[in-house]
Scaffold this active site. Structure first.
Site, PDB file in Angstrom:
ATOM      1  CB  SER A   1      -0.139  -3.936   2.782  1.00 48.24           C
ATOM      2  OG  SER A   1      -0.919  -4.691   3.332  1.00 48.24           O
ATOM      3  CB  SER A   2       5.022  -7.127   3.048  1.00 40.13           C
ATOM      4  OG  SER A   2       4.566  -7.865   4.592  1.00 40.13           O
TER       5      SER A   2
ATOM      6  CG  ASP B   1      -4.037  -3.609   3.885  1.00 42.72           C
ATOM      7  OD1 ASP B   1      -3.586  -2.175   3.909  1.00 42.72           O
ATOM      8  OD2 ASP B   1      -3.482  -3.547   4.669  1.00 42.72           O
TER       9      ASP B   1
ATOM     10  N   GLY C   1       3.775  -1.479   8.072  1.00 43.78           N
ATOM     11  CA  GLY C   1       2.831  -0.947   7.719  1.00 43.78           C
ATOM     12  C   GLY C   1       2.321  -1.241   6.528  1.00 43.78           C
TER      13      GLY C   1
ATOM     14  NE  ARG D   1      -1.162   1.047   4.069  1.00 43.83           N
ATOM     15  CZ  ARG D   1      -2.740   0.921   5.139  1.00 43.83           C
ATOM     16  NH1 ARG D   1      -3.325   0.249   4.673  1.00 43.83           N
ATOM     17  NH2 ARG D   1      -2.828   1.997   5.338  1.00 43.83           N
TER      18      ARG D   1
ATOM     19  CG  ASN E   1       3.991 -11.147  11.929  1.00 43.71           C
ATOM     20  OD1 ASN E   1       2.652 -12.122  12.226  1.00 43.71           O
ATOM     21  ND2 ASN E   1       3.976 -11.883  10.615  1.00 43.71           N
ATOM     22  CE  LYS E   2       0.730  -5.191  10.262  1.00 44.81           C
ATOM     23  NZ  LYS E   2       2.100  -4.392  10.373  1.00 44.81           N
TER      24      LYS E   2
HETATM   25  P1  ADP Z   1       2.786  -5.926   6.556  1.00 44.93           P
HETATM   26  O1  ADP Z   1       2.596  -4.854   7.877  1.00 44.93           O
HETATM   27  O2  ADP Z   1       4.186  -5.802   6.014  1.00 44.93           O
HETATM   28  O3  ADP Z   1       1.770  -6.332   6.440  1.00 44.93           O
HETATM   29  P2  ADP Z   1       2.239  -8.297   8.159  1.00 44.93           P
HETATM   30  O4  ADP Z   1       2.673  -8.425  10.045  1.00 44.93           O
HETATM   31  O5  ADP Z   1       0.900  -8.581   8.034  1.00 44.93           O
HETATM   32  O6  ADP Z   1       3.299  -6.371   8.059  1.00 44.93           O
HETATM   33  O7  ADP Z   1       2.990  -9.439   7.557  1.00 44.93           O
HETATM   34  C1  ADP Z   1       4.540  -9.676   7.823  1.00 44.93           C
HETATM   35  C2  ADP Z   1       4.685 -10.898   6.824  1.00 44.93           C
HETATM   36  O8  ADP Z   1       4.260 -10.965   5.380  1.00 44.93           O
HETATM   37  C3  ADP Z   1       6.114 -11.789   7.465  1.00 44.93           C
HETATM   38  O9  ADP Z   1       5.957 -11.858   8.850  1.00 44.93           O
HETATM   39  C4  ADP Z   1       5.717 -12.766   6.119  1.00 44.93           C
HETATM   40  O10 ADP Z   1       5.677 -13.998   7.232  1.00 44.93           O
HETATM   41  C5  ADP Z   1       5.016 -11.937   4.744  1.00 44.93           C
HETATM   42  N1  ADP Z   1       6.693 -11.652   3.878  1.00 44.93           N
HETATM   43  C6  ADP Z   1       6.399 -10.156   4.195  1.00 44.93           C
HETATM   44  N2  ADP Z   1       7.179  -9.828   2.676  1.00 44.93           N
HETATM   45  C7  ADP Z   1       7.577 -11.619   2.131  1.00 44.93           C
HETATM   46  C8  ADP Z   1       8.261 -11.801   1.235  1.00 44.93           C
HETATM   47  N3  ADP Z   1       9.464 -11.374   0.330  1.00 44.93           N
HETATM   48  N4  ADP Z   1       8.842 -12.976   0.924  1.00 44.93           N
HETATM   49  C9  ADP Z   1       7.994 -14.215   1.892  1.00 44.93           C
HETATM   50  N5  ADP Z   1       7.398 -13.455   2.662  1.00 44.93           N
HETATM   51  C10 ADP Z   1       6.728 -12.197   3.039  1.00 44.93           C
HETATM   52 MG    MG Z   2      -0.465  -7.510   7.203  1.00 43.52          MG
END
Ligand code: ADP
Ligand code: MG
Length: 442
Positions: free
Chosen positions: A129-130, A174, A127, A43, A217-218
């Site tokens: 939204s990976s 997201d 934050g 996002r 990690n959420k």
């Molecule tokens: P965000 O705010 O980035 O959405 P979350 O805590 O909701 O944070 O999710 C993060 C999780 O997403 C990581 O702990 C991991 O498991 C997964 N993740 C993020 N980036 C990658 C990546 N490049 N490859 C695999 N998993 C990923």
């Molecule tokens: Mg997330």
């Protein structure tokens, strides 16, 4: 248009270094060549940062997942027996959410297998939204492998629902922007029905993302879900107070829609109906006329059943006032007055204050970073995403950008010895980029 499916683009892989690298690693890992690639953004409109997956459908029923980042170990499972582990949200579970969402949507039990190599460069748990980028990317991968079509809106709805398999009760913002984003324009996302409206941002200013370098990690913590549950309970108490059918109500917005009143009026109803002292589970049960057992099993999520304090008034005030600020933001963008940057900045500052004091989703590092950004020329700065860590977004007049970046770098990152790893992309300008799409090798 919202009814369209995600774009498919033919490209020369050799001309795109990141895709080429992915193709080579894929080949060394699986001994074959990817059939197609899917990308999905996080996002806050980041062009350069996204989740990219190279894919090859296979004849067996095995799903093999690999990742270019050694932090995320390989994983393999039968495509017919997907188990999502919400007690330990390892990375592959996010992929499985998107996979399972599509599988269920089409009522399929016997899925073809595939080999996938994931390459993501969105700072995780910050934050941006990976997680949703990964879920959405996996959803589109699965759809493409199946040879099926869905609109971007349908995909967003499926992925919003299926990311909840990881245990976080997210709303859907997201996943929606990941599919519905368009280059060059910000989007106002609204629900029921899901739709995205263009918002033209001021030309004389840029939006800068700065990472506080605190990760959260959420799915591994309960903070996020506690807020969702507080909002759910507040919605039920407000609905009951207004003699609506409260047991079906889940979201604060539903109460406003049912009553057919403005956000400002909803804030007044909140003042009348709720008190600022925290609620105990017992008091909530008394208000709703239910037992503690019913509260736990029928309303609360598994990881919030033992919470003893619910700040319903504060959470409802934050949500309704934040929704009002979003509409004001759009209105200011449309009217584009001379002091537009100042006005938008002021709204962002109010937002941060409300996140910090009413929603309590900030943290000392985020508060410090926001102060630093304002001090060095941002008329507005706020946390972005779920909070408790992660990034801030600041509005900065374009002519102040170079000094802003240099000063924030110095004041937040250098002075406090925080991680400056380049891959964390701690401080960067963002421009609205496009949504999820499929690449086929030309
Ligand atoms: P965000 O705010 O980035 O959405 P979350 O805590 O909701 O944070 O999710 C993060 C999780 O997403 C990581 O702990 C991991 O498991 C997964 N993740 C993020 N980036 C990658 C990546 N490049 N490859 C695999 N998993 C990923
Ligand atoms: Mg997330």
């Amino acid at each position: 248009m919202a009814m369209e499916g995600p774009a498919r683009r033919r490209i020369q892989v050799a001309e795109h270094p990141r895709l080429l690298k992915l193709k080579e690693i894929f080949n060394s890992k699986f001994g074959s060549i990817p059939k197609f690639y899917v990308r999905a953004p996080g996002r806050v409109n980041i062009i350069e940062q996204d989740m990219l997956i190279a894919v090859e459908p296979v004849k067996t029923h095995t799903l093999q997942l690999a990742n270019t980042n050694p932090l995320y170990p390989d994983f393999s499972t039968s495509a017919n027996n997907i188990q999502i582990d919400r007690t330990n949200p390892l990375w592959h579970n996010y992929f499985l959410c998107g996979f399972k969402g599509i599988q269920e949507h089409f009522g399929l039990s016997n899925l073809t297998g595939m080999n996938c190599l994931v390459d993501g460069n969105i700072p995780p748990s910050s934050g941006l939204s990976s997680s949703s980028a990964l879920v959405c990317c996996a959803g589109l991968v699965t759809l493409t492998v199946l040879g099926m079509n869905l609109s971007k809106v349908e995909l967003a709805e499926i992925c919003a629902k299926s990311e909840r398999y990881i245990g976080t009760e997210g709303g859907g913002m997201d996943q929606s922007i990941s599919f519905l984003a368009e280059e060059g324009t910000a989007k106002l996302i609204e629900f029921s029905p899901l739709r995205a409206t263009d918002v033209k941002l001021p030309s004389g200013a840029v939006f800068v993302i700065a990472n506080s370098c605190v990760e959260m990690n959420k799915a591994a913590t309960s903070h996020f879900n506690v807020r969702v549950m507080e909002c759910r309970l507040a919605a039920k108490l407000l609905a009951k107070y207004k003699s609506l059918q409260w047991d079906k109500v889940l979201r604060l917005e539903e109460v406003q829609t049912e009553l057919g009143i403005s956000l400002e009026e909803m804030l007044l109803v909140t003042e009348d109906a709720l008190h600022s002292e925290p609620y105990s589970p017992e008091e909530i049960c008394k208000c709703l006329g239910i037992s503690l057992e019913e509260l736990r099993t029928q309303i609360l999520s598994p990881n919030t059943q033992d919470v003893l304090i619910f700040k319903l008034y504060q959470r409802a005030k934050h949500v309704y006032s934040e929704a009002a600020r979003v509409l004001q933001f759009k209105k200011i963008c449309e009217e584009a007055p001379d002091n537009i940057v100042q006005l938008l900045g002021e709204l962002m500052n109010q937002s941060h204050k409300s996140c910090r004091d009413m929603y309590e989703c900030s943290c000392p590092e985020l508060d410090q970073l926001v102060d630093i950004c304002r001090k060095f020329g941002a008329p507005g700065s706020r946390l972005t995403g779920a909070g408790w860590g992660g990034c801030t977004v600041s509005i900065v007049p374009a002519d102040k950008l170079p000094s802003f970046l240099a000063n924030v770098q110095e004041a937040y990152y250098q002075r406090s010895n925080r991680s400056l790893a380049p891959e964390k992309q701690s401080l960067f300008v963002t421009k609205p980029g496009g949504g999820a799409l499929v690449f086929l090798e030309a």
